[in-house]
Scaffold this active site. Structure first.
Site, PDB file in Angstrom:
ATOM      1  N   ASP A 294     -11.290   2.867   4.214  1.00 36.76           N
ATOM      2  CA  ASP A 294     -11.916   1.366   3.917  1.00 36.76           C
ATOM      3  C   ASP A 294     -13.340   1.505   4.026  1.00 36.76           C
ATOM      4  OD1 ASP A 294     -11.777  -0.807   2.492  1.00 36.76           O
ATOM      5  OD2 ASP A 294     -10.788  -2.205   3.943  1.00 36.76           O
TER       6      ASP A 294
ATOM      7  N   LYS B 153       0.641  -1.186   0.139  1.00 33.69           N
ATOM      8  CA  LYS B 153      -0.093  -0.004   0.197  1.00 33.69           C
ATOM      9  C   LYS B 153       0.934   1.332  -0.095  1.00 33.69           C
ATOM     10  CE  LYS B 153      -3.863  -2.651   2.089  1.00 33.69           C
ATOM     11  NZ  LYS B 153      -4.461  -3.122   2.994  1.00 33.69           N
TER      12      LYS B 153
ATOM     13  N   GLN C  10      -5.121  -1.861   9.481  1.00 35.15           N
ATOM     14  CA  GLN C  10      -4.904  -3.195   8.640  1.00 35.15           C
ATOM     15  C   GLN C  10      -5.464  -4.256   9.627  1.00 35.15           C
ATOM     16  OE1 GLN C  10      -3.263  -3.806   5.691  1.00 35.15           O
ATOM     17  NE2 GLN C  10      -3.747  -5.697   6.099  1.00 35.15           N
TER      18      GLN C  10
END
Ligand code: NAP
Length: 292
Positions: free
Chosen positions: A120, A53, A97
């Site tokens: 997200d 990422k 994460q």
């Protein structure tokens, strides 16, 4: 049968994002959007994901901040790291994460991310917006799947979609997006009975369960579109949830693993970060107009 090449589509999307960053930020001397990733513990797969990422952010001209916390961190410690990033004006979006080490309350910690910086879109508020169709971004993997379908102009409206897996991260989110695109959606999970029979009726079959080679040809309708979200590390390397070699000949389209959904998740993460950065700019402009 045609392969849905996520690697290639993700490269195209990333090029577009890089162009936008160059024209809207770098050429104007403005600070580009930045994504902050919070990694708790030292899970090897998570470390690889966070590193990729960071690389993707840099490649499109975005900023990248990584915060690594020890596996024995308390909820309060993780939340205070998130709070610090949330207060930092140079951070446009925050990604926690997953999975977190055992003992940490994932939903509670996720919800400490302010929705306007939720990369997200997994906070309760962002999911609520998704489910009420007032969202501007969706969870990265789910929107990556929709982009794969859109790119090939695969018809969704009126089709029968079956999603195996009901996590918020993937299954429920993609099921919702498919329903919004007017598919008739069935969600299956570990307690579903007659799973083979239900799956075999799908025009679009999405599999996100984390079980290597789980889907076999008897579970797939001839001509179906099969999207394999699974990433399973086995003795034979990384494999998906679909037994690719036996299932592929039955499909009209299928995603490979690796090189299908995985790269799309990263492209959508960058896209979400850019969208959030733009929304924050608009909000700042609006606020400064009000205070004038
Ligand atoms: P998860 O939270 O563990 O959820 C798994 C889901 O699969 C659950 O809903 C579970 O049902 C269901 N399930 C498990 N065994 C089943 C079975 N035998 N039959 C039917 N359903 C079953 O996993 P996740 O986070 O959604 O991830 C799923 C997979 O996708 C994993 O391999 C993960 O690594 C991968 N993934 C890939 C990407 C990407 O970018 N490609 C992104 C995220 C995740 P219950 O709810 O009944 O337990």
């Amino acid at each position: 049968m045609e392969i849905l090449n996520g690697k290639e589509l993700s490269a195209r999307l990333k090029n577009k994002i890089a162009e936008q960053i160059a024209t809207d930020y770098l050429e104007k001397g403005k600070q580009p959007p930045a994504l902050a990733c919070v990694l708790v513990g030292d899970d090897p797969a998570s470390k690889i994901y966070v590193a990729s990422k960071e690389k993707a952010c840099r490649a499109v001209g975005m900023g990248s901040i990584i915060r690594v916390l020890p596996a024995n961190s308390t909820e309060q410690e993780v939340e205070s790291c998130i709070k610090e990033l949330a207060a930092d004006n140079s951070v446009s979006a925050i990604l926690l994460q997953l999975p977190l080490p055992r003992g940490l309350n994932e939903r509670k910690i996720l919800n400490s991310i302010p929705p306007q910086k939720d990369a997200d879109a997994l906070t309760d508020i962002c999911l609520g917006k998704l489910f009420s169709k007032t969202h501007t971004i969706a969870p990265c993997t789910a929107s990556g799947i929709m982009e794969l379908l859109k790119d090939k102009q695969i018809e969704i409206s009126g089709k029968r979609a079956v999603v195996i897996g009901r996590s918020l991260l993937v299954g429920k989110s993609v099921a919702n997006l498919l329903e919004q695109a007017n598919a008739t959606v069935t969600i299956c999970h570990s307690k579903t009975q007659n799973l083979d029979q239900i799956a075999s009726q799908a025009d679009i079959l999405i599999v996100a369960i984390g079980k290597p080679n789980f889907v076999t040809p008897n579970m797939v309708k001839t001509g179906a579109v099969v999207i394999d979200v699974g990433i399973n590390r086995t003795e034979n390397g990384i494999v998906g949830d679909v037994d690719y070699s036996s299932v592929a000949p039955k499909c009209s389209y299928i995603t490979p693993v690796p090189g299908g959904v995985g790269p799309m998740t990263i492209a959508m993460l960058l896209s979400n970060t850019l969208t959030l950065a733009k929304e924050q700019e608009k909000m700042k402009e609006k606020n400064s107009e009000h205070s004038r």
